[in-house]
Write an enzyme that holds these catalytic residues in place. Structure first.
Site, PDB file in Angstrom:
ATOM      1  N   CYS A  89       5.095   6.218  11.296  1.00 14.31           N
ATOM      2  CA  CYS A  89       3.995   7.021  10.712  1.00 14.31           C
ATOM      3  C   CYS A  89       3.397   7.857  11.962  1.00 14.31           C
ATOM      4  O   CYS A  89       3.150   9.275  11.817  1.00 14.31           O
ATOM      5  CB  CYS A  89       2.826   6.125  10.286  1.00 14.31           C
ATOM      6  N   ARG A 126      -5.068   0.983  18.295  1.00 13.79           N
ATOM      7  CA  ARG A 126      -5.682   1.101  16.993  1.00 13.79           C
ATOM      8  C   ARG A 126      -7.188   1.252  17.182  1.00 13.79           C
ATOM      9  O   ARG A 126      -7.819   0.733  17.864  1.00 13.79           O
ATOM     10  CB  ARG A 126      -5.633  -0.433  16.546  1.00 13.79           C
ATOM     11  N   MET A 146       0.606  -1.282  -0.027  1.00 13.39           N
ATOM     12  CA  MET A 146      -0.091  -0.210  -0.062  1.00 13.39           C
ATOM     13  C   MET A 146       0.659   1.291   0.003  1.00 13.39           C
ATOM     14  O   MET A 146       0.534   2.309  -0.888  1.00 13.39           O
ATOM     15  CB  MET A 146      -0.787   0.022   1.164  1.00 13.39           C
ATOM     16  N   GLN A 204      -4.744   5.002  15.892  1.00 12.45           N
ATOM     17  CA  GLN A 204      -3.882   4.748  14.682  1.00 12.45           C
ATOM     18  C   GLN A 204      -4.915   3.871  13.862  1.00 12.45           C
ATOM     19  O   GLN A 204      -5.861   2.883  14.069  1.00 12.45           O
ATOM     20  CB  GLN A 204      -2.788   3.928  14.855  1.00 12.45           C
ATOM     21  N   HIS A 250      -3.775   8.532  10.999  1.00  9.40           N
ATOM     22  CA  HIS A 250      -3.601   8.374  12.092  1.00  9.40           C
ATOM     23  C   HIS A 250      -3.688   9.875  13.085  1.00  9.40           C
ATOM     24  O   HIS A 250      -3.456  10.883  12.470  1.00  9.40           O
ATOM     25  CB  HIS A 250      -2.311   7.962  12.563  1.00  9.40           C
TER      26      HIS A 250
HETATM   27  N1  HSE Z   1       3.201   0.886  12.703  1.00  4.62           N
HETATM   28  C1  HSE Z   1       2.278   1.493  12.242  1.00  4.62           C
HETATM   29  C2  HSE Z   1       0.834   1.262  12.460  1.00  4.62           C
HETATM   30  C3  HSE Z   1       2.713   1.565  10.703  1.00  4.62           C
HETATM   31  O1  HSE Z   1       0.873  -0.087  12.691  1.00  4.62           O
HETATM   32  O2  HSE Z   1      -0.060   2.096  12.434  1.00  4.62           O
HETATM   33  C4  HSE Z   1       3.348   3.047  10.333  1.00  4.62           C
HETATM   34  O3  HSE Z   1       4.445   3.118  10.852  1.00  4.62           O
END
Ligand code: HSE
Length: 360
Positions: free
Chosen positions: A124, A257, A1, A151, A264
């Site tokens: 990110c 998450r 992606m 995220q 994010h």
């Molecule tokens: N580790 C990050 C995530 C992805 O899982 O959202 C971007 O570095």
């Protein structure tokens, strides 16, 4: 992606006018492919060290395992080109610079001049927040930051996005009939959604647990000390990007998450070295770089402009909810949100490629 987003951005910015690309693949070597200009290419084998070694610059979004396998073999074969990588594997190595030019252009230029050949994209979450808060950080005002992240599924990868959408579809399928009847009590609709999420055919292969309608309170591996690898990255990468000694700015927090698809966010508690009036901080943040969209701390502006929905697909990093907290001197809240596939992954890579091409 990330590779797809990178190619799209390179097309949009006409980057291909300045390079003669050769395309490599780990899975489709030998296949013919057509680039955006209609030119045919044969994909080369991304494991063929002697072919990779013909390149002046390698840009890879293949992931950490690929980097660990290929990078040392390339250098051992005498390759002296530039290695530009999205993966975390080489980020903290002393022979690498984390490239985030709106924040550390001066370090990138100095590194190129001194012969550094490895430029790696940062994590990110931390890179987005650093782009958003560049004005404050470059003014040397920040003592420490507590970052609570929200995220998006896309940070975990393409298959995770598909799985989240699959979960959303399943919830929709299982509640549609109940929702069609206005007499259904909402609590019954919630029960149906909960039963659907607990059923054996609910798609959780990638995340391991439901995300739609929920959150996942751990990202990346468990370091065994109560800290996730994603949380650990925040402080070490922030200081490295800013060219500071490890631990100069303390950064800690929880990485979570959420069921956002793209972009994010981070709710940040900032401890500044001195008390400042909020208006002067707004100016510093807003003038940090051209991508910051400073959002006044009002309900209307915040819900309209400060969200993944408002920034996804754009290079804007929205920064808002700035206020002095009732917690003591020099303590402020701020919230950043941005498309992590752009500033958090693809954009710093194409930009550092451009910097290398224009300065070497
Ligand atoms: N580790 C990050 C995530 C992805 O899982 O959202 C971007 O570095």
């Amino acid at each position: 992606m990330v590779g797809s987003v990178l190619l799209k951005r390179m097309r949009e910015e006409n980057d291909f006018a300045h390079i003669a690309p050769t395309y490599f693949s780990t899975s489709a070597a030998g296949q013919r492919t057509r680039d955006h200009r209609g030119r045919e290419h044969t994909l080369r084998d991304a494991h063929a060290i002697e072919q990779l070694a013909e390149m002046d610059i390698i840009v890879t979004c293949q992931g950490g395992s690929y980097t660990k396998a290929i990078y040392p073999a390339l250098r051992a074969a005498g390759w002296n080109g530039y290695w530009i990588d999205a993966a975390s594997a080489k980020r903290m190595d002393s022979d690498s610079v984390i490239a985030l030019d709106p924040v550390n252009r001066v370090h990138i230029d100095a590194a190129i001049a001194s012969g550094v050949k490895n430029f790696i994209g940062g994590n990110c979450s931390i890179t987005l927040s650093l782009v958003g808060l560049a004005g404050l950080l470059q003014a040397g005002l920040v003592d420490w930051m507590s970052m609570m992240t929200y995220q998006a599924a896309s940070g975990a990868g393409a298959t995770h996005v598909t799985e989240l959408l699959g979960q959303m579809t399943a919830l929709s399928d299982h509640t549609r009939a109940a929702l069609a009847d206005p007499a259904t009590p909402t609590i019954d609709v919630l029960d149906r959604a909960r039963f659907a999420a607990a059923s054996d055919d609910y798609p959780i292969t990638r995340f391991g647990v439901p995300l739609a309608g929920s959150i996942i309170t751990w990202i990346d591996s468990d370091l065994g000390n109560g800290i996730s690898r994603e949380e650990w990255k925040g402080e070490v990468e922030a200081n490295k990007i800013l060219g500071l000694a490890p631990g100069t700015i303390r950064v800690d927090g929880l990485c979570v998450r959420v069921a956002a698809l793209q972009s994010h966010s981070a709710a940040i508690t900032l401890k500044l070295k001195e008390d400042r009036d909020v208006e002067s901080l707004e100016k510093l943040i807003g003038n940090g770089n051209e991508w910051v969209d400073f959002v006044p701390n009002t309900r209307e502006e915040s819900i309209r402009r400060l969200s993944p929905a408002a920034v996804s697909g754009s290079l804007k990093v929205a920064v808002g909810r700035l206020r002095k907290m009732n917690l003591g001197d020099g303590i402020y809240s701020v919230l950043t949100t941005g498309d992590q596939l752009l500033w958090g992954a693809a954009e710093p890579l194409r930009r550092v490629l451009g910097i290398i091409l224009s300065t070497t």
